[in-house]
Design an enzyme around this catalytic site. Structure first.
Site, mmCIF file in Angstrom:
data_model
loop_
_atom_site.group_PDB
_atom_site.id
_atom_site.type_symbol
_atom_site.label_atom_id
_atom_site.label_comp_id
_atom_site.label_asym_id
_atom_site.label_seq_id
_atom_site.Cartn_x
_atom_site.Cartn_y
_atom_site.Cartn_z
ATOM 1 N N THR A 71 1.561 -0.271 6.392
ATOM 2 C CA THR A 71 1.503 -1.182 5.158
ATOM 3 C C THR A 71 1.276 -2.435 4.996
ATOM 4 O OG1 THR A 71 1.981 -1.725 3.616
ATOM 5 C CG2 THR A 71 3.252 -0.960 4.598
ATOM 6 N N THR B 227 0.553 -0.946 -0.008
ATOM 7 C CA THR B 227 0.120 -0.149 -0.039
ATOM 8 C C THR B 227 0.404 1.064 -0.120
ATOM 9 O OG1 THR B 227 -1.380 -1.152 1.048
ATOM 10 C CG2 THR B 227 -1.690 1.367 1.352
ATOM 11 N N VAL C 180 -12.284 -5.156 1.895
ATOM 12 C CA VAL C 180 -11.615 -4.407 2.472
ATOM 13 C C VAL C 180 -10.573 -4.632 3.532
ATOM 14 C CG1 VAL C 180 -12.322 -1.706 3.560
ATOM 15 C CG2 VAL C 180 -13.847 -3.036 1.805
ATOM 16 N N GLY C 181 -9.243 -4.366 3.642
ATOM 17 C CA GLY C 181 -8.348 -3.696 4.499
ATOM 18 C C GLY C 181 -8.467 -3.175 5.400
#
Lengths: 288, 288
Positions: free
Chosen positions: A195, A144, A173-174
Site C-alpha cells: 500500500t 489501499t 491504474v496504480g
C-alpha cells in the site's frame, strides 16, 4: 468449528472486515470467500475514503475503482481497474478469476463484464466524497486495503481494493490490481500486499520481490524490510518523493512481517492464536 | 557518429524496426526515441497482426492496444492499455511516462489523454484483420514486440506493444503493459521483455524475476532460463496450458540471453559489434 487460520490486512480500518473473514475461515469457509467478504465490508463503508463506496473521485469527478484477488495455488489473478458504477470491485475481480480465461479487465470491458454477471450499477459518489473533491484538497490518499488469508490446509489467497490516489487522471491504474506490485501469493512460499504511492511500488514490484526473498529463506520481516529498502534506496538517487510505501508479508508457517517508509504503518492480524489485533511497525532504518 | 549501442527485440518481424532504432542510437539519439521509433515501425505495419495497426480485434470486434515504455534510470513506467482508435500506443505510453505523474492509463482515460496531447484518431481495423476476425479462426496470436536498448553511456530503456490475444474479452489487459511482467529494466542491472500468453507470464512476473536474478550474478541466459523454468514448473503442477512463454534479457555488459517454452523463439540483435541479425533459441530443457 474452530479450524486453524490466519488473516492479515493493511490499516486499522480493516479490523471490522478482518473479523468477518476470521469467522469464515474458522468455520471452514473458502479462502476466496474470506478475501471477498473482508474486502466487501471495507468497500461498503462510506467513511473509508480510499476504498470502494465513498472512495475519492478522479480528476474528472468520477469514482474509478481497482481491485484484485490472487490464488496462491494456481498463481491466477482476477482483477479489475478503472471500474465505474459498481459497489464491490473485489466481487467483480473474483468473477474475472473464476469465470474468464483472463486476469485483468479494465474500464468499459470490466463494466460490461460486471453487468453480464448480474452486478447492479450504483451511484458511487457520496456527498462526503464529492465535498472533498470539490474543495480539491491537496491530500494524497493511498490507503489501499490488502488482505492475505491462509486456511487450515495451507491454502493462501490475497486481495486488494482501492479508489486510487486522490485527483488521479481518469483511467489511471496504480499498483493495487497489478500482480507482483500490489499483491502476490504462492501457496509454497507465502504472500505479500503493498500500500502507498502505486507508481513507486510498481518501480520495485515489491510484492513479488518480497515473496521471492521468502523463497530464498528470508523471514517475512526480513523480506519486507529488504523489498522496501531496495526500492527506497533506488528512488532516493532520483531525489523524488518516496515516503509512502508499506508492505505486509506472511510465510507458510504463518510468520508475519511488515515494513514501511512512513513514520508508522498499522496492520490487522487475526488467527487461531492471535485474537483480532492491531500491530504497528515504524519507519524502516535505511542502512548505508 | 558511430557510437556504442545495443538494441534487441522479440521476433524476426522486428528487424525493420530495429534497423531504425540502431541508426538513432549510433548517431547519439535518445534511448526513448530509439524505443519509440523501433516500435512505431512495427505498429505501423499492417501485415503484423499482433501489434498496432492491423492488430487483431477483441471479442467485440474492436482493436484494443496495450503498450509500455520503461526508463532504466528512474525505473519509471509509461503505459497504456485497452486503448482504442490510435495508431501508435507506444507514443501515447511515452507521453504518460514523460508528462504525467502516473504509470498506466487505460481505455477512456487513455483515449482522452491521447486526444489532449494531440494524437489523431484513426480507424484501427483493417480489411485483413476484420476478415480474420470474422472467420473466427481459433488461432492465438501472442507475438508481442518487446525492445530493449542501451546507449554509449549505459542508459537503458525497454518498450512493448501488442494488440493482445485474439478473441480476448473487451478490456482485457495482459502482461505487455505491466511492469515486472511484460517488461523491466534497471540501468544498474539490465533489462528483460517477455512475450507469450500474458496470463501465464503474469503468474511469474518473469521480467522482474529475470532482472532480479541478474542482480544476483546470473548471466542473461541463466536468468532467462531460470525465470522461464520456475514458472513452467509451477504451472505444470496445475496441468494447464503453459507452452507459450518467451523472454529476452540483456545485462549492463551487453550480454544477451533468451529462453522459451516454444519449439523455437526468434529475436533480433543489432549493436556496434553485431550487424542486424536474427537469433533463434529452442525450447528450454526442464530439469527434474
Amino acid at each position: 468449528m474452530n479450524l486453524k487460520f490466519t488473516i492479515i490486512a493493511t490499516w486499522s480500518f480493516s479490523a471490522s472486515g478482518v473479523k468477518i473473514g476470521s469467522e469464515i475461515l474458522k468455520n471452514g469457509g473458502h479462502i476466496f470467500d474470506a478475501i471477498e467478504e473482508t474486502i466487501k465490508a471495507i468497500e461498503d463503508d462510506p467513511n473509508i475514503d480510499s476504498v470502494g463506496f465513498g472512495g475519492l473521485p478522479n480528476m474528472a469527478g468520477e469514482v474509478e475503482l481497482d481491485a484484485a484477488i490472487m490464488d496462491g495455488k494456481t498463481l491466477s489473478l482476477g482483477a479489475v481497474a478503472a471500474l465505474k458504477g459498481f459497489k464491490n470491485p473485489i466481487s467483480v475481480a473474483r468473477k474475472v478469476l473464476e469465470e474468464t480465461p483472463h486476469a485483468l479487465l479494465v474500464d468499459q470491458g470490466a463494466e460490461e463484464f460486471a453487468l453480464s454477471k448480474g452486478f447492479q450499477r450504483v451511484i458511487m459518489i457520496t456527498d462526503k466524497s464529492r465535498k472533498i473533491w470539490e474543495s480539491r484538497i491537496k491530500k494524497r490518499s493511498h490507503d489501499t486495503v490488502g488482505v492475505i488469508v491462509m486456511d487450515e490446509s495451507g491454502n493462501m489467497a490475497c486481495g486488494t481494493s482501492t479508489s486510487g490516489t486522490f485527483m488521479k487522471y481518469k483511467g489511471r491504474v496504480g499498483d493495487t490490481p497489478l500482480v507482483g506490485s500490489g499483491l502476490y501469493v504462492d501457496n509454497e512460499i507465502g504472500g505479500a500486499v503493498a500500500t502507498g504511492l502505486g507508481e513507486d511500488i510498481m518501480k520495485g514490484c515489491i510484492s513479488f520481490h518480497a515473496v521471492y526473498l521468502m523463497s530464498q529463506g528470508y523471514s517475512p520481516k526480513d523480506a519486507a524490510d529488504e523489498a522496501v529498502r531496495n526500492i527506497y534506496k533506488k528512488l532516493a538517487k532520483d531525489k523524488k518523493a518516496h515516503d509512502d510505501i508499506s508492505i505486509l508479508c506472511i510465510n507458510t508457517n504463518g510468520d508475519i512481517g511488515a515494513a514501511t517508509t512512513r513514520s508508522k504503518f498499522e496492520y490487522v492480524v487475526s488467527s487461531e492464536d492471535i485474537p483480532l489485533s492491531i500491530f504497528v511497525v515504524t519507519k524502516i532504518k535505511i542502512l548505508e
